[in-house]
Motif scaffolding. Sequence first.
Motif, mmCIF file in Angstrom:
data_model
loop_
_atom_site.group_PDB
_atom_site.id
_atom_site.type_symbol
_atom_site.label_atom_id
_atom_site.label_comp_id
_atom_site.label_asym_id
_atom_site.label_seq_id
_atom_site.Cartn_x
_atom_site.Cartn_y
_atom_site.Cartn_z
ATOM 1 N N ARG A 38 0.811 -1.227 0.000
ATOM 2 C CA ARG A 38 0.000 0.000 0.000
ATOM 3 C C ARG A 38 0.841 1.272 0.000
ATOM 4 N N PHE A 39 2.169 1.172 0.185
ATOM 5 C CA PHE A 39 2.996 2.391 0.218
ATOM 6 C C PHE A 39 3.095 2.994 -1.176
ATOM 7 N N ALA A 40 3.080 4.337 -1.206
ATOM 8 C CA ALA A 40 3.030 5.047 -2.482
ATOM 9 C C ALA A 40 4.359 4.989 -3.232
ATOM 10 N N ASN A 41 5.467 4.825 -2.519
ATOM 11 C CA ASN A 41 6.745 4.787 -3.241
ATOM 12 C C ASN A 41 7.670 3.718 -2.656
ATOM 13 N N ASP A 42 8.698 3.383 -3.458
ATOM 14 C CA ASP A 42 9.588 2.273 -3.105
ATOM 15 C C ASP A 42 10.358 2.553 -1.816
ATOM 16 N N ALA A 43 10.763 3.821 -1.615
ATOM 17 C CA ALA A 43 11.581 4.140 -0.438
ATOM 18 C C ALA A 43 10.798 3.848 0.849
ATOM 19 N N LEU A 44 9.529 4.283 0.876
ATOM 20 C CA LEU A 44 8.718 4.055 2.086
ATOM 21 C C LEU A 44 8.426 2.567 2.261
ATOM 22 N N ARG A 45 8.175 1.882 1.128
ATOM 23 C CA ARG A 45 7.913 0.437 1.201
ATOM 24 C C ARG A 45 9.148 -0.287 1.746
ATOM 25 N N ASP A 46 10.325 0.112 1.266
ATOM 26 C CA ASP A 46 11.553 -0.547 1.726
ATOM 27 C C ASP A 46 11.807 -0.292 3.212
ATOM 28 N N ARG A 47 11.502 0.932 3.678
ATOM 29 C CA ARG A 47 11.693 1.214 5.115
ATOM 30 C C ARG A 47 10.774 0.347 5.965
ATOM 31 N N PHE A 48 9.515 0.226 5.518
ATOM 32 C CA PHE A 48 8.566 -0.619 6.256
ATOM 33 C C PHE A 48 9.066 -2.064 6.280
ATOM 34 N N THR A 49 9.485 -2.555 5.105
ATOM 35 C CA THR A 49 9.960 -3.944 5.024
ATOM 36 C C THR A 49 11.195 -4.140 5.898
ATOM 37 N N ALA A 50 12.118 -3.171 5.849
ATOM 38 C CA ALA A 50 13.333 -3.276 6.666
ATOM 39 C C ALA A 50 12.987 -3.295 8.158
ATOM 40 N N ALA A 51 12.048 -2.425 8.566
ATOM 41 C CA ALA A 51 11.664 -2.372 9.986
ATOM 42 C C ALA A 51 11.081 -3.715 10.424
ATOM 43 N N HIS A 52 10.255 -4.312 9.556
ATOM 44 C CA HIS A 52 9.616 -5.568 9.948
ATOM 45 C C HIS A 52 10.578 -6.749 9.862
#
Length: 211
Positions: A38-52
């Motif tokens: 659901r994240f609008a861009n790759d950078a935010l998606r990658d941060r979420f994935t990295a955090a999890h």
Amino acid sequence: MREYLLGGIVVQVFHIDLAREPLRNDWLDDEEHARAQRFANDALRDRFTAAHCGLRRVLGGATGLAPHAVVLSRDAFGKPHLAEHPDLHFNLSHSDLHALVAVATQPVGVDIEHWIASPTDALAAEVLHPTEMRVWHSLAQDRRSQHLTDLWSGKEAILKAAATGLRIPPISFEHAAHVSLAFDGRTFEVECCELAAPEGFSAALALVDND
Ligand SMILES: CC(C)(COP(=O)(O)OP(=O)(O)OC[C@H]1O[C@@H](n2cnc3c(N)ncnc32)[C@H](O)[C@@H]1OP(=O)(O)O)[C@@H](O)C(=O)NCCC(=O)NCCS
């Protein structure tokens, strides 16, 4: 990892560098995959994935499970917990490229926040107790950003420890090393401390010690 003592309980706090944490999509569960999409861009998606991934790496270490085998559940207020390990409590917070994971034997809350860029009176009035607002008005302009973020992260950690989040308004209590919070017929006795944080960030840790 650093250890902190709150209310006589040892809390482990792990820092996760979101720019360096390996992205292991195969570790995430269906809910995490759906949220990542659901994240609008790759950078935010990658941060979420990295955090999890970092969260799962830490919880894998604490439970002896492989990271992908850690089963995350949510309580009635949406706080993630380990239903299969009821004596192991954790909490996650992320901001920019930093994440913190706290692990303890009692309910914990952790928060990391980038210093607020525009610390307006209106924003302060949404976070600070009337007594804290009097201090706020006496502060020089150049001290307001860190001061407000310190109190914000402290209160957020306290509310995350209790799991209520913003169901308890942050303006309803004063930030302190020990806070009693009444909610829905329960009282939470919460211990709180500041955490060492990267330059430009505030971070705090809290623990419920009457659970
Ligand atoms: C979700 C909330 C608990 C914290 O959110 P936040 O500070 O924006 O974000 P953080 O990164 O610190 O914490 C998010 C993590 O807390 C955990 N979390 C979610 N619900 C929670 C709850 N009820 N209690 C404790 N932790 C919770 C999750 O692990 C979540 O991570 P995820 O979104 O990657 O799954 C909630 O209080 C909120 O939405 N706050 C908004 C911030 C605000 O206005 N604060 C006012 C100043 S006190």
